[in-house]
Enzyme design. Structure first.
Site, PDB file in Angstrom:
ATOM      1  N   SER A 118       0.802  -1.147  -0.014  1.00 15.22           N
ATOM      2  CA  SER A 118      -0.036   0.147  -0.060  1.00 15.22           C
ATOM      3  C   SER A 118       0.877   1.253  -0.050  1.00 15.22           C
ATOM      4  O   SER A 118       2.040   1.271   0.735  1.00 15.22           O
ATOM      5  CB  SER A 118      -0.860  -0.154   1.370  1.00 15.22           C
ATOM      6  OG  SER A 118      -1.407   1.161   1.503  1.00 15.22           O
ATOM      7  N   TYR A 142      -2.425   4.873  -3.905  1.00 15.01           N
ATOM      8  CA  TYR A 142      -3.244   6.227  -3.273  1.00 15.01           C
ATOM      9  C   TYR A 142      -2.848   7.337  -3.848  1.00 15.01           C
ATOM     10  O   TYR A 142      -1.730   7.638  -3.702  1.00 15.01           O
ATOM     11  CB  TYR A 142      -3.535   6.235  -1.928  1.00 15.01           C
ATOM     12  CG  TYR A 142      -4.423   5.258  -1.158  1.00 15.01           C
ATOM     13  CD1 TYR A 142      -5.735   4.884  -1.709  1.00 15.01           C
ATOM     14  CD2 TYR A 142      -4.078   4.714   0.055  1.00 15.01           C
ATOM     15  CE1 TYR A 142      -6.616   4.283  -0.947  1.00 15.01           C
ATOM     16  CE2 TYR A 142      -4.782   3.821   0.767  1.00 15.01           C
ATOM     17  CZ  TYR A 142      -6.329   3.534   0.236  1.00 15.01           C
ATOM     18  OH  TYR A 142      -6.997   2.650   0.909  1.00 15.01           O
ATOM     19  N   THR A 168      -6.343   2.344  -6.146  1.00 15.53           N
ATOM     20  CA  THR A 168      -7.597   2.363  -5.371  1.00 15.53           C
ATOM     21  C   THR A 168      -8.384   3.568  -5.458  1.00 15.53           C
ATOM     22  O   THR A 168      -7.995   4.493  -5.239  1.00 15.53           O
ATOM     23  CB  THR A 168      -7.406   2.032  -3.941  1.00 15.53           C
ATOM     24  OG1 THR A 168      -6.612   0.768  -3.984  1.00 15.53           O
ATOM     25  CG2 THR A 168      -8.609   1.795  -3.137  1.00 15.53           C
ATOM     26  N   LYS A 250      -8.948  -0.983  -8.303  1.00 16.22           N
ATOM     27  CA  LYS A 250      -9.766  -1.638  -7.169  1.00 16.22           C
ATOM     28  C   LYS A 250     -10.774  -0.699  -6.508  1.00 16.22           C
ATOM     29  O   LYS A 250     -10.627   0.413  -6.060  1.00 16.22           O
ATOM     30  CB  LYS A 250      -8.404  -1.786  -6.001  1.00 16.22           C
ATOM     31  CG  LYS A 250      -9.214  -2.570  -4.853  1.00 16.22           C
ATOM     32  CD  LYS A 250      -7.777  -2.681  -3.857  1.00 16.22           C
ATOM     33  CE  LYS A 250      -8.254  -3.331  -2.631  1.00 16.22           C
ATOM     34  NZ  LYS A 250      -8.640  -2.327  -1.587  1.00 16.22           N
ATOM     35  N   HIS A 274     -13.854  -2.484  -0.142  1.00 20.31           N
ATOM     36  CA  HIS A 274     -12.860  -2.296   0.781  1.00 20.31           C
ATOM     37  C   HIS A 274     -13.275  -2.743   1.791  1.00 20.31           C
ATOM     38  O   HIS A 274     -13.022  -2.325   3.298  1.00 20.31           O
ATOM     39  CB  HIS A 274     -12.902  -0.536   1.064  1.00 20.31           C
ATOM     40  CG  HIS A 274     -11.615  -0.163   1.118  1.00 20.31           C
ATOM     41  ND1 HIS A 274     -10.899   0.675   0.453  1.00 20.31           N
ATOM     42  CD2 HIS A 274     -10.871  -0.191   2.455  1.00 20.31           C
ATOM     43  CE1 HIS A 274      -9.763   1.109   0.677  1.00 20.31           C
ATOM     44  NE2 HIS A 274      -9.578   0.758   2.102  1.00 20.31           N
TER      45      HIS A 274
HETATM   46  C1  FNR Z   1      -7.165  -1.888   4.073  1.00 17.74           C
HETATM   47  N1  FNR Z   1      -7.683  -1.833   2.600  1.00 17.74           N
HETATM   48  C2  FNR Z   1      -6.980  -1.069   1.808  1.00 17.74           C
HETATM   49  N2  FNR Z   1      -7.051  -0.985   0.494  1.00 17.74           N
HETATM   50  C3  FNR Z   1      -6.031  -0.229  -0.362  1.00 17.74           C
HETATM   51  O1  FNR Z   1      -6.409  -0.256  -1.222  1.00 17.74           O
HETATM   52  N3  FNR Z   1      -5.148   0.465   0.385  1.00 17.74           N
HETATM   53  C4  FNR Z   1      -4.981   0.467   1.732  1.00 17.74           C
HETATM   54  O2  FNR Z   1      -3.909   1.043   2.267  1.00 17.74           O
HETATM   55  C5  FNR Z   1      -5.685  -0.388   2.497  1.00 17.74           C
HETATM   56  N4  FNR Z   1      -5.714  -0.306   3.845  1.00 17.74           N
HETATM   57  C6  FNR Z   1      -6.389  -1.397   4.750  1.00 17.74           C
HETATM   58  C7  FNR Z   1      -6.056  -1.319   5.996  1.00 17.74           C
HETATM   59  C8  FNR Z   1      -6.960  -2.287   6.475  1.00 17.74           C
HETATM   60  C9  FNR Z   1      -6.501  -2.417   8.068  1.00 17.74           C
HETATM   61  C10 FNR Z   1      -7.731  -2.980   6.327  1.00 17.74           C
HETATM   62  C11 FNR Z   1      -8.821  -4.088   6.895  1.00 17.74           C
HETATM   63  C12 FNR Z   1      -8.205  -2.912   5.015  1.00 17.74           C
HETATM   64  C13 FNR Z   1      -8.743  -2.707   2.231  1.00 17.74           C
HETATM   65  C14 FNR Z   1      -8.001  -4.045   1.483  1.00 17.74           C
HETATM   66  O3  FNR Z   1      -7.264  -4.119   0.763  1.00 17.74           O
HETATM   67  C15 FNR Z   1      -9.151  -4.922   1.183  1.00 17.74           C
HETATM   68  O4  FNR Z   1     -10.132  -4.444   0.140  1.00 17.74           O
HETATM   69  C16 FNR Z   1      -9.887  -5.569   2.373  1.00 17.74           C
HETATM   70  O5  FNR Z   1      -9.505  -5.594   3.570  1.00 17.74           O
HETATM   71  C17 FNR Z   1     -10.983  -6.646   1.846  1.00 17.74           C
HETATM   72  O6  FNR Z   1     -11.921  -7.370   2.808  1.00 17.74           O
HETATM   73  P1  FNR Z   1     -11.369  -8.425   4.027  1.00 17.74           P
HETATM   74  O7  FNR Z   1     -10.679  -9.497   3.305  1.00 17.74           O
HETATM   75  O8  FNR Z   1     -10.617  -7.520   4.976  1.00 17.74           O
HETATM   76  O9  FNR Z   1     -12.872  -8.655   4.536  1.00 17.74           O
END
Ligand code: FNR
Length: 378
Positions: A118, A142, A168, A250, A274
């Site tokens: 990320s 991002y 994203t 995404k 997300h």
């Molecule tokens: C995320 N997610 C996320 N997505 C992204 O594109 N950049 C990011 O920095 C983050 N940071 C992030 C932090 C935390 C703590 C979580 C739980 C999630 C979203 C992540 O990529 C993904 O879409 C979800 O976590 C998928 O869902 P599940 O598997 O957690 O249910």
């Protein structure tokens, strides 16, 4: 050998059940970090809907196919993977474990599972890449407001062997997340998750004092960079020009947006809400996968995340049109309980479960999973 593999995972005696592991992690990492990881938007309706949608589909096993030897391996966008599973981009992993993203990188590399690093990494991408050795790596953008900083990130990602770029687009501002707000924790206020910026030559050049001398100024500049609500389809077309390798979007939920992503010349789509952290009450990710898949067919590969917890979930997503899935919170819980070994425990258990379930469904190869394998629950 799967039983042996399952038992071999019991190193550390960590739970295999994702909910039990989440509880254990929450008890170890502290309330703030636990709230950050759990942190769904609003009342948690989307997170619940993600699970409900997965549970509404049922698998229909076939018997007596002699499926003793199974293959999970897939090729996707030039990346060879041991299974159609990736570690989702998760920012600020340093608050969950001191080794943060470097631990995740090590565990993923050991298994050959691609890690999507990320922009909010708590460690500069160069260090994460070094920890990942020759493991497969993708970078998640991002999108900073400044094109110069964005392009600097892309060249750093390219220079450190990241082959696929994920942008994203569902986080043009952070969702309203009461669990996180109630901990008075926002990464931008506390200055964690800024490492990609504070290590970036272009970002640093725009400051009047270095981040080491004046951390406050750096955090404020970072905060200004990330308020990217103004981005439009024209920007996506420009990003396409900047990155010559595979580029995915995404956070797609609407079939018309998916069509437009394809028309903009992108290489794939990650259907995701997300993990329920952005729009509370939004469409369940799996329901969106069904409608996006109907629109896109095989035009570009579809990937899926939000709610995947076990092998059956992976197979349901593949049956409904995904070529691979990403998993988020579960491996972060593994990170919290055991660093790299904990991440490895979670990913290995997921792959073993996928392998067992594939065999029990009567299949030899994950590529055989198709729509005939699932039915809606009555
Ligand atoms: C995320 N997610 C996320 N997505 C992204 O594109 N950049 C990011 O920095 C983050 N940071 C992030 C932090 C935390 C703590 C979580 C739980 C999630 C979203 C992540 O990529 C993904 O879409 C979800 O976590 C998928 O869902 P599940 O598997 O957690 O249910």
């Amino acid at each position: 050998g799967f039983v042996r593999r399952l038992f071999a995972q019991q190193e550390g005696h960590w739970p295999t059940d994702p909910r039990a592991l989440e509880e254990l992690a929450a008890s170890r990492i502290g309330a703030t970090a636990a709230a950050y990881v759990a942190g769904s938007a609003g009342a948690g309706a989307t997170e619940a809907a993600n699970r409900a949608a997965l549970d509404r589909w049922r698998l229909v096993p076939r018997i007596l196919t002699g499926s003793t030897v199974r293959s999970l391996a897939v090729d996707l966008l030039g990346t060879r993977m041991p299974a159609p599973v990736l570690a989702a981009p998760v920012g600020v992993q340093g608050i969950v474990h001191p080794d943060g993203e470097r631990a995740t990188a090590r565990a993923c590399a050991e298994l050959g599972v691609p890690m999507v690093t990320s922009t909010m990494s708590s460690t500069p991408i160069e260090e994460v890449a070094a920890a990942s050795g020759d493991g497969p790596r993708w970078f998640q953008l991002y999108w900073p407001n400044s094109d110069e900083i964005a392009r600097s990130f892309l060249s750093r990602a390219r220079a450190t062997g990241h082959t696929v770029l994920v942008v994203t687009v569902d986080t043009m501002s952070l969702g309203w997340r009461p669990p996180i707000l109630d901990q008075s924790f926002l990464p931008m206020l506390d200055g964690v998750g800024t490492a990609m910026f504070t290590s970036d030559p272009v970002f640093r050049a725009g400051l009047s004092a270095t981040p080491e001398e004046d951390p406050r100024q750096a955090v404020e500049a970072w905060d200004r960079e990330l308020g990217t609500a103004g981005r439009t389809w024209d920007d996506l077309a420009r990003l396409r020009e900047w990155w010559s390798g595979p580029l995915l979007v995404k956070g797609v939920l609407h079939p018309e947006d998916a069509r437009r992503v394809v028309d903009t010349g992108l290489d794939g789509i990650i259907v995701s809400n997300h993990g329920g952290r952005q729009v509370d009450g939004s469409v369940a990710a799996l329901d969106a996968l069904v409608s996006v898949s109907r629109e896109i067919g095989d035009d570009v590969p579809l990937l899926f995340d939000s709610g995947i917890r076990n092998g059956a979930d992976v197979i349901k997503a593949l049956a409904l049109g995904a070529r691979a899935v990403l998993v988020g919170r579960p491996y972060v819980h593994g990170l919290g309980v055991g660093g790299a070994a904990g991440v490895r425990h979670v990913l290995e258990a997921l792959l073993a479960d996928l392998d067992v379930t594939l065999g029990l469904l009567g299949l030899h190869d994950v590529g055989q999973v198709g729509p005939d394998l699932v039915v809606p629950a009555p």
